[in-house]
Design an enzyme around this catalytic site. Structure first.
Site, PDB file in Angstrom:
ATOM      1  N   PHE A 104       6.741  -2.652  60.475  1.00  0.00           N
ATOM      2  CA  PHE A 104       5.940  -3.813  60.047  1.00  0.00           C
ATOM      3  C   PHE A 104       4.449  -3.484  60.120  1.00  0.00           C
ATOM      4  O   PHE A 104       3.678  -3.814  59.226  1.00  0.00           O
ATOM      5  CB  PHE A 104       6.243  -5.036  60.915  1.00  0.00           C
ATOM      6  CG  PHE A 104       7.693  -5.435  60.933  1.00  0.00           C
ATOM      7  CD1 PHE A 104       8.495  -5.233  59.811  1.00  0.00           C
ATOM      8  CD2 PHE A 104       8.259  -6.016  62.052  1.00  0.00           C
ATOM      9  CE1 PHE A 104       9.843  -5.598  59.820  1.00  0.00           C
ATOM     10  CE2 PHE A 104       9.600  -6.383  62.065  1.00  0.00           C
ATOM     11  CZ  PHE A 104      10.393  -6.172  60.953  1.00  0.00           C
ATOM     12  N   SER A 128      10.000  -7.651  73.081  1.00  0.00           N
ATOM     13  CA  SER A 128      10.720  -6.446  72.655  1.00  0.00           C
ATOM     14  C   SER A 128       9.895  -5.191  72.937  1.00  0.00           C
ATOM     15  O   SER A 128      10.402  -4.207  73.442  1.00  0.00           O
ATOM     16  CB  SER A 128      11.009  -6.496  71.147  1.00  0.00           C
ATOM     17  OG  SER A 128      11.936  -7.507  70.853  1.00  0.00           O
ATOM     18  N   ARG A 140      12.182   3.263  71.117  1.00  0.00           N
ATOM     19  CA  ARG A 140      12.860   2.272  71.953  1.00  0.00           C
ATOM     20  C   ARG A 140      13.972   2.937  72.789  1.00  0.00           C
ATOM     21  O   ARG A 140      14.582   2.306  73.645  1.00  0.00           O
ATOM     22  CB  ARG A 140      13.477   1.196  71.047  1.00  0.00           C
ATOM     23  CG  ARG A 140      14.085   0.036  71.813  1.00  0.00           C
ATOM     24  CD  ARG A 140      14.903  -0.871  70.917  1.00  0.00           C
ATOM     25  NE  ARG A 140      15.516  -1.934  71.691  1.00  0.00           N
ATOM     26  CZ  ARG A 140      16.639  -1.812  72.376  1.00  0.00           C
ATOM     27  NH1 ARG A 140      17.290  -0.659  72.386  1.00  0.00           N
ATOM     28  NH2 ARG A 140      17.128  -2.830  73.068  1.00  0.00           N
ATOM     29  N   ARG A 165       9.276   2.381  76.521  1.00  0.00           N
ATOM     30  CA  ARG A 165       8.607   1.111  76.191  1.00  0.00           C
ATOM     31  C   ARG A 165       8.187   0.348  77.441  1.00  0.00           C
ATOM     32  O   ARG A 165       7.127  -0.287  77.465  1.00  0.00           O
ATOM     33  CB  ARG A 165       9.451   0.250  75.250  1.00  0.00           C
ATOM     34  CG  ARG A 165      10.746  -0.247  75.806  1.00  0.00           C
ATOM     35  CD  ARG A 165      11.414  -1.219  74.822  1.00  0.00           C
ATOM     36  NE  ARG A 165      12.785  -1.453  75.255  1.00  0.00           N
ATOM     37  CZ  ARG A 165      13.478  -2.525  74.946  1.00  0.00           C
ATOM     38  NH1 ARG A 165      12.967  -3.470  74.203  1.00  0.00           N
ATOM     39  NH2 ARG A 165      14.722  -2.660  75.373  1.00  0.00           N
ATOM     40  N   GLU A 219       0.910  -9.743  60.431  1.00  0.00           N
ATOM     41  CA  GLU A 219       0.395  -8.418  60.786  1.00  0.00           C
ATOM     42  C   GLU A 219      -0.939  -8.107  60.121  1.00  0.00           C
ATOM     43  O   GLU A 219      -1.797  -7.441  60.706  1.00  0.00           O
ATOM     44  CB  GLU A 219       1.427  -7.333  60.428  1.00  0.00           C
ATOM     45  CG  GLU A 219       2.731  -7.405  61.218  1.00  0.00           C
ATOM     46  CD  GLU A 219       3.686  -8.472  60.703  1.00  0.00           C
ATOM     47  OE1 GLU A 219       3.427  -9.050  59.617  1.00  0.00           O
ATOM     48  OE2 GLU A 219       4.687  -8.754  61.388  1.00  0.00           O
TER      49      GLU A 219
END
Lengths: 309, 277
Positions: A79, A33, A163, A6, A54
């Site tokens: 999401f 994040s 992640r 990431r 979104e």
């Protein structure tokens, strides 16, 4: 410790945005994040905060693409692909706009956040959409190559990122061509097929396995899928095993099963997350309990091999 | 410059084309196409900076039909404006036609966006307006939404962002015709889908106007005023309209949301509209 996926994603997108003013980063309030905040830090004008909405974010990206920009829309994979699915289909895919959709925090490793944050169906969803290219790089270096290819190639694309902070750049070759798989090992007893973060863990497993001739293919592009590479390698083995951080239905295992059942009927064993909702847990707990840790994958393969040979 | 009288005549011709196309295909969203007919004429024949001979001219004003089910009205407008032939209207809603039931920009280059799933067009329009500002272009983005459509949460997600990015180059027009496909009943009456369009856009930080959506004079006056307002506020025009406007037996009857006239109904409708010529 080398850079993780990431961080590398944020760094590379900032680089692309600096070099090309058409590149914009659209954030759904998760930039710190997903590391989209790198763009805000390095080239603030290319960063657009779209808030926690979104559906609108994806639609705005379509509008920006229609006037010549290349928006990179980033949120958590679950999401982005489910809350905004109809927007992805109607406003981005059908129109064939040059919108890059980035699903961060894919799979199980979502920092102990549990059921609402796991993304175990995004490959199933995104590979079903016409015009959509689906990419899941394995390590930080390959993420860079994949992003360069995405930047150069117009059209709607989905980038599935992990992640997982434990994956270094381990691939011997970080080259990336959209639609091409990679042979990481050749063998005649068993063919292991992986994508994304799982490729790293399976690579670790293979290092520990002795007395069995293992072939290993890594598919950083899930759509379009490199059928020929799969079929050629599958021809040489009696058993194919897919491993993925995704539901076993609709993901890599399904893609491989579909192709082989039509082209080269062969036993395929799918290792992945079963048909159930999961609780929260540490990365280790989640991988372990879903049979996706290095230890658990090795155990499953050993059992399969002892049955097979 | 085209006169108000000519615009009114054009709107009557447009209504006839909407009906003849639906009659020919035996399908189409007639009610909502008729309710926005005057709005479409005021835009395409007076307000929009566009060039039918060069539909992809990059400095053109953009138009997004967010209420995509009334594509019928838009296609008939495009035919009158010279983007497509009158003959092509007969292909409306046919397999592989450029005139899909809901707008498909990949088939027809006169369209700036594919729509049909309600609520999505406004977000795209917001993206175009942000893009125009970034490119330092003067074009405006017009987006026609429905009052029923505004039940979609995405409309308000988009409105929220339009204010944040100070999109005074975005002009939203709500075709507030007071009916939707089926909707709520209040006793024997049907309730308006969106009764407070102006109040809601006001509270979302828009500069708003409310206008009779069938008065060509008022539409032109408001649209012209809106163009002159460069103050960082996104614009919303709430156009009060009548679903099925122009044909008495269709007016204010939700059944005509998506229904084509039969032979007798078509003749009755034409006779009524001929009287306006």
């Amino acid at each position: 410790m080398s850079i993780n996926v990431r961080d590398q994603f944020g760094k590379q997108l900032a680089k692309l945005a600096k070099e090309d003013s058409r590149v914009l980063a659209l954030d759904g309030d998760l930039g710190n994040s997903t590391r989209l905040d790198s763009i805000e830090k390095e080239t603030v004008d290319s960063f657009l905060q779209m808030g926690i909405a979104e559906q609108n974010m994806v639609g705005v990206a379509a509008g920006l693409a229609s006037v010549g920009f290349q928006p990179w829309v980033c949120s958590f994979a679950t999401f982005l692909t489910k809350r905004a699915l109809d927007q992805i289909v109607v406003s981005v895919a059908q129109t064939n706009f040059d919108v890059k959709l980035v699903g961060s925090y894919s799979g199980l490793l979502t920092s102990n956040t549990g059921k609402t944050h796991h993304s175990l169906d995004d490959i199933a969803i995104m590979t079903t959409i016409p015009n959509m290219t689906v990419i899941a790089p394995s390590d930080p270096s390959e993420t860079v190559s994949a992003m360069k290819a995405m930047h150069k190639t117009a059209g709607p694309m989905y980038l599935r990122l992990t992640r997982d902070e434990t994956i270094p750049s381990f691939l011997p070759n970080s080259d990336f061509e959209i639609g091409k798989g990679k042979t990481l090992a050749e063998g005649t007893d068993i063919l292991l097929v992986t994508t994304g973060s799982t490729t790293f863990r399976v690579n670790e497993v293979i290092k520990q396995m002795e007395g069995v001739s293992i072939a290993h293919l890594h598919f950083p592009t899930l759509k379009p899928f490199d059928k020929e590479l799969l079929i050629d390698a599958a021809r040489k083995v009696p058993l194919v095993v897919t491993v993925e951080e995704h539901y076993i239905r609709g993901g890599l295992g399904s893609i491989v099963s579909e192709i082989l059942s039509e082209e080269l009927p062969k036993k395929v064993v799918r290792i992945g997350v079963p048909d159930r909702f999961l609780g929260c847990g540490t990365d280790e707990e989640l991988l372990e309990s879903n049979g996706l840790s290095v230890y658990e994958i090795r155990k499953s393969l050993t059992a399969l091999c002892s049955k097979q040979f | 410059m085209i006169s108000i009288e000519q615009l009114k005549l054009t709107a009557t011709v447009l209504r006839k084309r909407i009906l003849s196309t639906a009659y020919y295909k035996k399908q189409g969203h007639v009610g909502g196409s008729l309710s926005c007919a005057d709005i479409l004429v005021s835009l395409f024949f007076h307000q929009l900076s566009i060039d039918p001979s060069c539909p992809k001219w990059e400095d053109r004003d953009r138009f997004v039909l967010s209420k995509g089910h009334t594509a019928l009205g838009l296609y008939a407008t495009l035919a009158l404006r010279g983007y497509i032939s009158e003959e092509e209207l007969k292909t409306f809603d046919q397999y592989e036609s450029r005139l899909q039931a809901h707008p498909d920009m990949t088939k027809l280059d006169a369209l700036d966006m594919s729509t049909g799933s309600l609520g999505q067009g406004l977000s795209a329009a917001v993206g175009m307006a942000i893009g125009a500002k970034r490119l330092k272009k003067d074009f405006r983005v017009y987006c026609l939404i429905g009052d029923g459509e505004s039940q979609e949460g995405q409309i308000w997600e988009a409105a929220n962002i339009a204010e944040k990015y100070k999109l005074d180059n975005l002009i939203v027009i709500m075709d507030q015709n007071g009916l939707q496909q089926y909707g709520w009943k209040n006793g024997k009456e049907r309730m308006d889908p969106e009764r407070y369009g102006k109040r809601k856009f006001d509270s979302f930080g828009f500069e708003t106007w409310e206008v009779d959506g069938h008065s060509m004079e008022d539409l032109i006056a408001v649209l012209t005023e809106v163009k002159g307002s460069v103050n960082g506020l996104p614009k919303a025009i709430i156009a009060n309209t009548t679903k099925g406007k122009g044909v008495r037996f269709m007016e204010n009857n939700y059944v005509w949301h998506s229904k084509a006239p039969n032979d007798e109904e078509y003749q009755m409708a034409l006779t009524e509209l001929e009287g306006e010529d």
